[in-house]
Scaffold this active site. Structure first.
Site, PDB file in Angstrom:
ATOM      1  N   CYS A  35     -22.235 -34.447  25.464  1.00 22.50           N
ATOM      2  CA  CYS A  35     -23.053 -34.597  26.660  1.00 22.50           C
ATOM      3  C   CYS A  35     -23.897 -33.423  27.136  1.00 22.50           C
ATOM      4  CB  CYS A  35     -22.154 -34.967  27.837  1.00 22.50           C
ATOM      5  SG  CYS A  35     -20.859 -36.088  27.401  1.00 22.50           S
ATOM      6  N   ARG A  90     -28.241 -33.937  23.110  1.00 25.79           N
ATOM      7  CA  ARG A  90     -26.816 -33.621  23.199  1.00 25.79           C
ATOM      8  C   ARG A  90     -25.941 -34.869  23.204  1.00 25.79           C
ATOM      9  NH1 ARG A  90     -26.127 -28.316  25.088  1.00 25.79           N
ATOM     10  NH2 ARG A  90     -23.986 -28.809  25.597  1.00 25.79           N
ATOM     11  N   TRP A 132     -22.306 -38.493  25.087  1.00 25.84           N
ATOM     12  CA  TRP A 132     -21.932 -38.739  23.696  1.00 25.84           C
ATOM     13  C   TRP A 132     -20.423 -38.982  23.690  1.00 25.84           C
ATOM     14  CZ3 TRP A 132     -18.597 -36.426  20.144  1.00 25.84           C
ATOM     15  CH2 TRP A 132     -18.788 -36.785  18.799  1.00 25.84           C
ATOM     16  N   ASN A 137     -18.745 -32.527  30.680  1.00 26.64           N
ATOM     17  CA  ASN A 137     -19.012 -32.301  29.261  1.00 26.64           C
ATOM     18  C   ASN A 137     -17.772 -31.641  28.683  1.00 26.64           C
ATOM     19  OD1 ASN A 137     -19.887 -31.382  26.767  1.00 26.64           O
ATOM     20  ND2 ASN A 137     -21.065 -29.699  27.603  1.00 26.64           N
ATOM     21  N   GLY A 138     -17.058 -32.351  27.812  1.00 26.45           N
ATOM     22  CA  GLY A 138     -15.874 -31.739  27.216  1.00 26.45           C
ATOM     23  C   GLY A 138     -14.733 -32.714  27.044  1.00 26.45           C
ATOM     24  N   GLU A 144     -25.820 -30.539   1.137  1.00 25.74           N
ATOM     25  CA  GLU A 144     -26.788 -30.706   2.227  1.00 25.74           C
ATOM     26  C   GLU A 144     -27.658 -31.955   2.004  1.00 25.74           C
ATOM     27  OE1 GLU A 144     -27.006 -29.660   5.054  1.00 25.74           O
ATOM     28  OE2 GLU A 144     -29.086 -29.877   5.694  1.00 25.74           O
ATOM     29  N   LYS A 179     -27.851 -35.206   4.561  1.00 27.07           N
ATOM     30  CA  LYS A 179     -29.077 -35.759   5.155  1.00 27.07           C
ATOM     31  C   LYS A 179     -29.139 -37.270   4.952  1.00 27.07           C
ATOM     32  CE  LYS A 179     -29.348 -32.652   6.621  1.00 27.07           C
ATOM     33  NZ  LYS A 179     -29.377 -31.878   7.824  1.00 27.07           N
ATOM     34  N   GLU A 194     -26.513 -39.040   7.215  1.00 28.35           N
ATOM     35  CA  GLU A 194     -26.653 -39.069   8.672  1.00 28.35           C
ATOM     36  C   GLU A 194     -27.896 -39.783   9.150  1.00 28.35           C
ATOM     37  OE1 GLU A 194     -27.034 -35.247  10.681  1.00 28.35           O
ATOM     38  OE2 GLU A 194     -27.843 -34.395   8.863  1.00 28.35           O
ATOM     39  N   HIS A 249     -13.519 -35.138 -13.070  1.00 32.89           N
ATOM     40  CA  HIS A 249     -12.130 -35.086 -12.603  1.00 32.89           C
ATOM     41  C   HIS A 249     -11.812 -36.207 -11.617  1.00 32.89           C
ATOM     42  CE1 HIS A 249     -11.522 -31.356 -14.728  1.00 32.89           C
ATOM     43  NE2 HIS A 249     -12.646 -30.891 -14.203  1.00 32.89           N
ATOM     44  N   LYS A 252     -26.688 -33.546  18.971  1.00 32.30           N
ATOM     45  CA  LYS A 252     -27.216 -32.293  18.426  1.00 32.30           C
ATOM     46  C   LYS A 252     -26.240 -31.130  18.579  1.00 32.30           C
ATOM     47  CE  LYS A 252     -30.627 -30.041  16.591  1.00 32.30           C
ATOM     48  NZ  LYS A 252     -30.821 -30.356  15.166  1.00 32.30           N
TER      49      LYS A 252
HETATM   50  C1  F6R Z   1     -26.578 -32.026  10.243  1.00 32.08           C
HETATM   51  C2  F6R Z   1     -26.311 -31.275  11.448  1.00 32.08           C
HETATM   52  C3  F6R Z   1     -24.920 -30.867  11.740  1.00 32.08           C
HETATM   53  C4  F6R Z   1     -24.897 -29.442  12.310  1.00 32.08           C
HETATM   54  C5  F6R Z   1     -23.477 -29.086  12.768  1.00 32.08           C
HETATM   55  C6  F6R Z   1     -23.375 -27.665  13.241  1.00 32.08           C
HETATM   56  O1  F6R Z   1     -27.928 -32.305  10.101  1.00 32.08           O
HETATM   57  O2  F6R Z   1     -27.193 -31.004  12.212  1.00 32.08           O
HETATM   58  O3  F6R Z   1     -24.098 -30.971  10.632  1.00 32.08           O
HETATM   59  O4  F6R Z   1     -25.333 -28.564  11.339  1.00 32.08           O
HETATM   60  O5  F6R Z   1     -23.105 -29.945  13.807  1.00 32.08           O
HETATM   61  O6  F6R Z   1     -24.231 -27.427  14.299  1.00 32.08           O
HETATM   62  P1  F6R Z   1     -24.653 -25.962  14.704  1.00 32.08           P
HETATM   63  O7  F6R Z   1     -25.472 -25.414  13.611  1.00 32.08           O
HETATM   64  O8  F6R Z   1     -25.437 -26.131  15.968  1.00 32.08           O
HETATM   65  O9  F6R Z   1     -23.390 -25.190  14.894  1.00 32.08           O
END
Ligand code: F6R
Length: 619
Positions: free
Chosen positions: A15, A40, A85, A111-112, A492, A496, A499, A515, A614
């Site tokens: 949040c 967020r 969230w 938030n938490g 990575e 992508k 997600e 394996h 985010k």
């Molecule tokens: C994937 C993504 C997440 C963040 C992760 C860490 O696209 O954005 O996996 O990388 O939540 O977030 P930060 O970098 O803000 O600690």
């Protein structure tokens, strides 16, 4: 009420929170500021204010625009607002914040996580309180209402010791139309001081258009905010004073321009973002790097015996690339740790341990907890972060900022390539302090300088990548394989695709396929092979052959001019030739484009993928 237990299951939110007390219309301000924090959390949004001695709430499930539609010409001078969230508990209007107590006197945004909420809830239920939501926040509202004897500040102060967990809250009461109480423990909270108005928010960026004068609350601190005053208290409820700080960064216009999505815009931002990350940080003439932001002497950096990297998600993948580089190029033993696991270990921190904490947001709860543990054990912390004023940058000894500009798309793109750039510079600096010659440093830096242009070349083949996405977007499963520097890159690439396109993509070290996972390959499960690592190229080609033998359609990402794979792969993506250590940057851009176009083809919500947020401020 003071029996506390640690409960495993939590109903919580991550949040963005916002509070306003002043003379302008706080409802409009709340919507404006929530927009800046929507990434967020975007399951639901809501706000509350006091009108004629009653609490009024508006709440809507889904994006902020749904809440906006409910607001007409209402005005209010004391408002709390929230974008949610949820981790547990349904996404419903009832569970959206603000949450009211049973008597409808207290409204809380949060938030938490309240870890002991179930026990508190049972106790409150035994006292006859009926709960209307599944949230942990409702216990806060009810506790405050019970403890309230005419002084809201005192009621919140008495409530705080009863709750356990990580939280930031803002509270209003129907009898106090001109004040709001805010408090925090582990979750971020900043107070903004304007002229005749006071704000609070989860992040300073939300406030920067309205004020630059801020106070960051520290753990356990609490504040009573009014239009013309801010009273601060410490954990022991004693009044304290704190220096205000000036937000230095410029107010960025968050616009996606002509791009269909922020995510696409941010993919295209990368040549400039990488340039910004390099700006004034290296001297080619001396083949060396100067990072003035690091307040650690060259002698202390030379004394570093071990590097520990902590991070999550995409930032962890950047850390894994750095792990290879720091050992190989700077010859420093390096361990790369998943923050959420690391925080529950009892790490051994020897003299000479340097920690790199990588976090785009600087608010990731697990990374912050890992850093605190490492700090407590005496390690020196360098943060690698994109957000000025974030908690990590305030906890760390020094910060290397990414300078990537705000990343609005929930899926991290330009932060990753900027992290890799900063980590490369850091590696060169550490290597030059040790054994790396000037000529080697110059050679490395000139290859790095080429990267923005090379990213541009990858962006130029977006139409080709889009065609491949059209061909493969219907797959439900994908394997991304690679070795050495291409191993973290394939993690990575798979992340992508998962997600934003919601495709079950698995990143695997190519050598590990035999394996176990190879059992899953068939004509419906394509392989995305990242072959842009010269040292392991032949080995990966063998793995590609193994995939082909199991009828898996294969996309190979390789350096331009590679003719060997054209006969083997079903499809090829070429990236410009560069050093192995730098190939993750350009390869990641190709993977981002592939995921983006697959997501587009599948009609997914690209900028705000389902279930994500985010800033991951809960563990
Ligand atoms: C994937 C993504 C997440 C963040 C992760 C860490 O696209 O954005 O996996 O990388 O939540 O977030 P930060 O970098 O803000 O600690």
């Amino acid at each position: 009420m003071n029996r506390i237990s640690r409960l495993k299951k939590t109903v919580t939110s991550m949040c963005g929170i916002f509070a306003y007390v002043g003379t302008r219309n706080g409802i409009r301000l709340a919507l404006d500021c929530l927009k800046k924090m929507e990434y967020r959390g975007y399951d639901s949004a809501g706000l509350a204010y006091i009108a004629d001695g009653n609490l009024i709430t508006h709440k809507a499930v889904g994006k902020l625009r749904n809440l906006e539609k409910m607001i007409d010409d209402q005005t209010a001078q004391c408002v709390i607002a929230h974008t949610r969230w949820a981790t547990h508990g349904k996404v419903t209007t009832e569970n959206a914040h603000p949450i009211l107590d049973a008597t409808q006197s207290v409204a809380v945004i949060h938030n938490g996580v309240i870890e002991n909420f179930q026990q508190l809830r049972h106790e409150l239920e035994r006292e006859g309180i009926t709960f209307r939501t599944e949230t942990d926040t409702e216990v806060i509202a009810n506790l405050i209402a019970i403890l309230y004897k005419g002084d809201l500040l005192q009621a919140v102060q008495e409530m705080v010791p009863l709750i356990k967990g990580a939280w930031a809250i803002a509270v209003i009461h129907k009898n106090h139309p001109d004040e709001c109480i805010v408090a925090k423990n582990s979750s971020p909270l900043v107070i903004g001081i304007g002229v005749g108005e006071t704000f609070a928010a989860s992040e300073p960026n939300a406030l920067i258009h309205h004020t630059r004068e801020v106070i960051y609350l520290s753990e356990g601190e609490l504040a009573r905010i009014k239009a013309n005053s801010v009273e601060l208290f410490d954990e022991a409820r004693l009044p304290i004073t704190k220096q205000t700080e000036q937000l230095k960064h410029s107010a960025e216009e968050m616009s996606k321009g002509d791009f269909a999505h922020y995510t696409l815009k941010e993919i295209y931002d990368q040549p400039q973002a990488v340039r910004n990350a390099m700006l004034s940080r290296f001297f080619e003439d001396y083949g060396t790097v100067a990072m003035d932001e690091i307040s650690i002497s060259a002698a202390a950096l030379l004394a570093v015996k071990r590097v520990v990297i902590v991070a999550c998600g995409t930032s962890l993948h950047a850390g894994l690339v750095a792990g290879y580089m720091l050992e190989e190029i700077a010859r420093i033993p390096t361990s790369v740790e998943i923050s959420s696991e690391f925080r529950y270990r009892n790490p051994i921190v020897e003299d000479g341990t340097l920690v790199l904490a990588i976090s785009q947001s600087g608010e990731t709860a697990d990374t912050l907890a890992a850093v605190r543990e490492l700090k407590a054990k005496g390690a020196t912390i360098i943060a690698i972060c994109n957000v000025q004023g974030s908690t990590l940058t305030r906890d760390a000894d020094s910060t290397l900022f990414l300078r990537a500009g705000t990343e609005v798309g929930v899926c991290s793109t330009k932060a990753f390539t900027s992290q890799l750039t900063v980590l490369t510079l850091f590696t060169i600096m550490m290597a030059r302090l040790r054994h790396m010659s000037k000529a080697e440093g110059q050679e490395f830096l000139s290859a790095l300088k080429e990267i923005p242009e090379q990213i541009q070349q990858v962006l130029a083949i977006a139409p080709h990548i889009e065609k491949l996405a059209d061909k493969y977007a219907s797959a439900n499963d994908f394997y991304f394989i690679g070795r050495r520097y291409m191993y973290p890159t394939c993690l990575e690439g798979a992340l992508k695709l998962k997600e934003i396109a919601y495709i079950n993509a698995c990143g695997y070290a190519a050598g590990e396929m035999k394996h176990g996972p190879i059992a899953l390959l068939n004509e419906k499960c394509p392989t995305f092979a990242l072959c842009a690592d010269t040292l392991t190229y032949d080995k990966v080609v063998s793995n590609v052959m193994e995939s082909k033998a199991r009828h898996s359609p294969v996309i190979c990402l390789t350096f331009a001019g590679d003719t060997r794979l054209t006969k083997i792969a079903d499809d090829i993506i070429e990236i410009p030739m560069t050093r192995d250590e730098l190939a993750p940057i350009t390869a990641a851009v190709a993977c981002q484009l592939f995921a983006y176009y697959c997501a587009k083809k599948r009609g997914a919500d690209i900028d705000q993928p389902r279930n994500l947020a985010k800033s991951v401020t809960v563990e």
